[in-house]
Design a protein around this motif. Sequence first.
Motif, PDB file in Angstrom:
ATOM      1  N   LYS A 265       0.821  -1.212   0.000  1.00  0.00           N
ATOM      2  CA  LYS A 265       0.000   0.000   0.000  1.00  0.00           C
ATOM      3  C   LYS A 265       0.852   1.258   0.000  1.00  0.00           C
ATOM      4  O   LYS A 265       2.017   1.239   0.413  1.00  0.00           O
ATOM      5  CB  LYS A 265      -0.919   0.020   1.235  1.00  0.00           C
ATOM      6  CG  LYS A 265      -1.992  -1.058   1.252  1.00  0.00           C
ATOM      7  CD  LYS A 265      -2.964  -0.840   2.409  1.00  0.00           C
ATOM      8  CE  LYS A 265      -4.099  -1.863   2.369  1.00  0.00           C
ATOM      9  NZ  LYS A 265      -5.125  -1.594   3.407  1.00  0.00           N
ATOM     10  N   ASP A 268      -1.137   7.118   1.494  1.00  0.00           N
ATOM     11  CA  ASP A 268      -2.512   7.620   1.548  1.00  0.00           C
ATOM     12  C   ASP A 268      -3.503   6.516   1.907  1.00  0.00           C
ATOM     13  O   ASP A 268      -4.514   6.753   2.577  1.00  0.00           O
ATOM     14  CB  ASP A 268      -2.901   8.280   0.217  1.00  0.00           C
ATOM     15  CG  ASP A 268      -2.766   7.326  -0.951  1.00  0.00           C
ATOM     16  OD1 ASP A 268      -3.789   6.908  -1.502  1.00  0.00           O
ATOM     17  OD2 ASP A 268      -1.605   6.997  -1.303  1.00  0.00           O
ATOM     18  N   ASP A 269      -3.201   5.276   1.454  1.00  0.00           N
ATOM     19  CA  ASP A 269      -4.053   4.143   1.830  1.00  0.00           C
ATOM     20  C   ASP A 269      -3.994   3.906   3.339  1.00  0.00           C
ATOM     21  O   ASP A 269      -5.009   3.589   3.976  1.00  0.00           O
ATOM     22  CB  ASP A 269      -3.598   2.874   1.108  1.00  0.00           C
ATOM     23  CG  ASP A 269      -3.705   2.988  -0.399  1.00  0.00           C
ATOM     24  OD1 ASP A 269      -4.716   3.545  -0.865  1.00  0.00           O
ATOM     25  OD2 ASP A 269      -2.795   2.516  -1.108  1.00  0.00           O
ATOM     26  N   GLU A 272      -6.057   6.490   5.274  1.00  0.00           N
ATOM     27  CA  GLU A 272      -7.486   6.189   5.225  1.00  0.00           C
ATOM     28  C   GLU A 272      -7.850   5.056   6.176  1.00  0.00           C
ATOM     29  O   GLU A 272      -8.895   5.090   6.846  1.00  0.00           O
ATOM     30  CB  GLU A 272      -7.908   5.833   3.793  1.00  0.00           C
ATOM     31  CG  GLU A 272      -7.823   6.980   2.811  1.00  0.00           C
ATOM     32  CD  GLU A 272      -8.625   8.196   3.265  1.00  0.00           C
ATOM     33  OE1 GLU A 272      -9.793   8.013   3.688  1.00  0.00           O
ATOM     34  OE2 GLU A 272      -8.081   9.315   3.220  1.00  0.00           O
ATOM     35  N   GLU A 273      -6.985   4.046   6.254  1.00  0.00           N
ATOM     36  CA  GLU A 273      -7.259   2.928   7.158  1.00  0.00           C
ATOM     37  C   GLU A 273      -7.182   3.375   8.617  1.00  0.00           C
ATOM     38  O   GLU A 273      -7.988   2.945   9.456  1.00  0.00           O
ATOM     39  CB  GLU A 273      -6.279   1.781   6.906  1.00  0.00           C
ATOM     40  CG  GLU A 273      -6.565   0.546   7.753  1.00  0.00           C
ATOM     41  CD  GLU A 273      -5.831  -0.693   7.272  1.00  0.00           C
ATOM     42  OE1 GLU A 273      -5.783  -1.670   8.040  1.00  0.00           O
ATOM     43  OE2 GLU A 273      -5.327  -0.691   6.140  1.00  0.00           O
ATOM     44  N   LYS A 275      -7.822   6.346   9.715  1.00  0.00           N
ATOM     45  CA  LYS A 275      -9.041   7.125   9.971  1.00  0.00           C
ATOM     46  C   LYS A 275     -10.191   6.195  10.344  1.00  0.00           C
ATOM     47  O   LYS A 275     -10.945   6.460  11.292  1.00  0.00           O
ATOM     48  CB  LYS A 275      -9.415   7.945   8.737  1.00  0.00           C
ATOM     49  CG  LYS A 275      -8.563   9.189   8.509  1.00  0.00           C
ATOM     50  CD  LYS A 275      -9.060   9.952   7.289  1.00  0.00           C
ATOM     51  CE  LYS A 275      -8.221  11.206   7.036  1.00  0.00           C
ATOM     52  NZ  LYS A 275      -8.696  11.966   5.851  1.00  0.00           N
ATOM     53  N   ALA A 276     -10.305   5.122   9.612  1.00  0.00           N
ATOM     54  CA  ALA A 276     -11.390   4.172   9.883  1.00  0.00           C
ATOM     55  C   ALA A 276     -11.219   3.523  11.256  1.00  0.00           C
ATOM     56  O   ALA A 276     -12.192   3.386  12.023  1.00  0.00           O
ATOM     57  CB  ALA A 276     -11.421   3.105   8.793  1.00  0.00           C
ATOM     58  N   ASP A 281     -14.193  10.149   9.971  1.00  0.00           N
ATOM     59  CA  ASP A 281     -14.708   9.985   8.609  1.00  0.00           C
ATOM     60  C   ASP A 281     -13.652  10.448   7.609  1.00  0.00           C
ATOM     61  O   ASP A 281     -12.679  11.107   7.962  1.00  0.00           O
ATOM     62  CB  ASP A 281     -16.016  10.752   8.423  1.00  0.00           C
ATOM     63  CG  ASP A 281     -15.854  12.251   8.662  1.00  0.00           C
ATOM     64  OD1 ASP A 281     -15.058  12.886   7.946  1.00  0.00           O
ATOM     65  OD2 ASP A 281     -16.540  12.790   9.568  1.00  0.00           O
ATOM     66  N   LYS A 282     -13.862  10.130   6.366  1.00  0.00           N
ATOM     67  CA  LYS A 282     -12.847  10.380   5.341  1.00  0.00           C
ATOM     68  C   LYS A 282     -12.526  11.856   5.139  1.00  0.00           C
ATOM     69  O   LYS A 282     -11.435  12.213   4.698  1.00  0.00           O
ATOM     70  CB  LYS A 282     -13.294   9.768   4.016  1.00  0.00           C
ATOM     71  CG  LYS A 282     -13.315   8.243   4.031  1.00  0.00           C
ATOM     72  CD  LYS A 282     -13.629   7.679   2.661  1.00  0.00           C
ATOM     73  CE  LYS A 282     -13.567   6.153   2.663  1.00  0.00           C
ATOM     74  NZ  LYS A 282     -13.823   5.580   1.308  1.00  0.00           N
ATOM     75  N   LYS A 283     -13.488  12.736   5.450  1.00  0.00           N
ATOM     76  CA  LYS A 283     -13.263  14.167   5.237  1.00  0.00           C
ATOM     77  C   LYS A 283     -12.554  14.842   6.405  1.00  0.00           C
ATOM     78  O   LYS A 283     -12.105  15.975   6.303  1.00  0.00           O
ATOM     79  CB  LYS A 283     -14.601  14.862   4.973  1.00  0.00           C
ATOM     80  CG  LYS A 283     -15.276  14.423   3.680  1.00  0.00           C
ATOM     81  CD  LYS A 283     -16.572  15.190   3.450  1.00  0.00           C
ATOM     82  CE  LYS A 283     -17.243  14.752   2.135  1.00  0.00           C
ATOM     83  NZ  LYS A 283     -18.508  15.501   1.916  1.00  0.00           N
ATOM     84  N   ASN A 285      -9.602  15.340   9.393  1.00  0.00           N
ATOM     85  CA  ASN A 285      -8.166  15.157   9.539  1.00  0.00           C
ATOM     86  C   ASN A 285      -7.878  14.084  10.582  1.00  0.00           C
ATOM     87  O   ASN A 285      -8.616  13.914  11.553  1.00  0.00           O
ATOM     88  CB  ASN A 285      -7.486  16.462   9.960  1.00  0.00           C
ATOM     89  CG  ASN A 285      -7.524  17.511   8.868  1.00  0.00           C
ATOM     90  OD1 ASN A 285      -7.439  17.186   7.683  1.00  0.00           O
ATOM     91  ND2 ASN A 285      -7.652  18.774   9.250  1.00  0.00           N
ATOM     92  N   LEU A 286      -6.785  13.380  10.370  1.00  0.00           N
ATOM     93  CA  LEU A 286      -6.370  12.338  11.308  1.00  0.00           C
ATOM     94  C   LEU A 286      -5.811  13.002  12.570  1.00  0.00           C
ATOM     95  O   LEU A 286      -4.998  13.917  12.494  1.00  0.00           O
ATOM     96  CB  LEU A 286      -5.309  11.453  10.653  1.00  0.00           C
ATOM     97  CG  LEU A 286      -4.967  10.135  11.341  1.00  0.00           C
ATOM     98  CD1 LEU A 286      -6.178   9.206  11.338  1.00  0.00           C
ATOM     99  CD2 LEU A 286      -3.800   9.471  10.605  1.00  0.00           C
TER     100      LEU A 286
END
Length: 590
Positions: A265, A268-269, A272-273, A275-276, A281-283, A285-286
């Motif tokens: 990966k 950026d992948d 996103e993981e 964040k989950a 949510d995806k929008k 910031n971490l």
Amino acid sequence: MREFFKYVFATVVGIVISTVLLFVFFIVIIVGIVKSSLKEDKVSVSSNSVLYLNLDQVITERTPDDPLSKLPIVGSDEDKSIGFNDLIRALRAAKTDNNIKCVYINVTSPQAGFATMREIRDALLDFKTSKKKIIAYSEVYTQGAYYLASAADKVYLNPEGALEFKGLKSETMFFKGALDKLGIEAQIVRVGNYKSAVEPFFADKMSDKNREQVTVYLQGLYHTFLDGIAKSRNVSAETLNQIADNYKIQQPKDALDYKMVDALKYKDDIIEELKALSGKDKKSNLSTITINAYARNTVKNTGSTSDNKIAVIYANGDITGGEGSDEQIGSERISRTIRKARLDENIKAIVLRVNSPGGSALASDVIWREIVLAKKVKPVIASFGDVAASGGYYIACAADSIIVQPNTITGSIGVFGVIPNFQKLFNEKLGITFDGVKTGKYADIMSTDRPMTPGERLIVQNDVNRVYDSFLTRVADGRKRSKTYIDSIAGGRVWVGTDAVRIGLADRTGSFNDAIISAAKKAKIKDYQVIEYPEMLDPFKSLMESTTDKVRTYYTKQELGANYPIYQQLKSALSRSGIQTRMPFDIKIL
């Protein structure tokens, strides 16, 4: 002309005064920034945070109280570090911190020894019992990096990255050829066929005894290395050995095919993981917090208000006489600290944390004596880190119990002395000669401008033999074994922790925290505080000296590049004086 000189003089005086004022102003600014940084409040941890674990920084025994690390000084960024115990304490706190949702490991080339990595890895496995996830990602994994990362729930590699997996290697640098060209003879006096610390100065390859011991301890390290990865990745150690032996991981896809990683990966992948996993949510910031910042939030003792205390005394670095430093064991400073802990009635037990390859035999004996006295009035437990060998073992051998990691390097019970002879260098290379008078046959013993006489060599050998006999006696008494038996496993031989337990040089394998628990149990206390000694040196006292050292080290590294380790080894060897109880190797995982 007179007016000219008057103006010149006035200008020079003005420049001098301005320079002094600027220097004073500069110091005032630095001190102000430093004081501000040291008073830094605890950082707040946002909800749904990711604990960012940077394992590429220097991982030491104790987090240095270094005010320079936050100043814009050349080379300061390279010195970012954290103590392994603070790191582990932070991970333990994060287990039950509702604001911390997961851990993200970033590691390429960890700056830590084998046993330290084992401590951290075990702490990561313990964190996983909280059911919170650990994600590891890197563009490049060295073997040490992969050993740590393999403890994660998911291990990811960049699609164009690399994973190194090839087995361990031990290599010794030999200086005999260079010394011969310079006209320098290293006159060696030693006890122990395995005491190979002096081999680089009189040989150009490993002796049979040295090769034997290196093979044994390297296999021991490798077994621990493979076993840890095998359990985490659910792949047999035999399979891992075949992968390494045949160099099967050559491309990123190979790492995936052989189940060394879970996916290929990009960063950026990973974001996103994370964040989950952290509930973002995806929008959004971490939210992240570094392990260094988070560690500052954790309490260093058990949280107890009990008057009962367990003193952890850190003995870290080379052993020398005098005060030493936070990275060097000074016999005066450490023996004074042990004595203070012995006389303090509130301190119920002592844990001696040793991470040392040894050093001065005399300084080692001074520290050993204080451990013997402390043991008479309260429990003393020794905890060995990456290395506790030669003098590092000497100072701890009288402890009630010795706890090691399976991959701790220990033993090396032997003694040596090196007396350089610069006669050819002075006479033939430089054209320098010496002459003089003396009132006694041995008035100039230990002179470095000529070879030793047979009589002088006998005197030095007898002294080395005496120190070795004392060493054997200390170990035999401490471990409750005969001197004959200790001699049979000594001779300068190096052992890994598991073998040290098997032959009786240590009592059991376990972590640093296990040593503290053992000390409390032996002292028969359940409620206690853990106090760390010796106190860290005042950062202001050596502010300018540290700055100079950092700048010098930075530019020396820049100038020498890959040759810097050679410079370090030569500098270290030339700085040693007196009879030494020192481990023969500097061991790194590559």
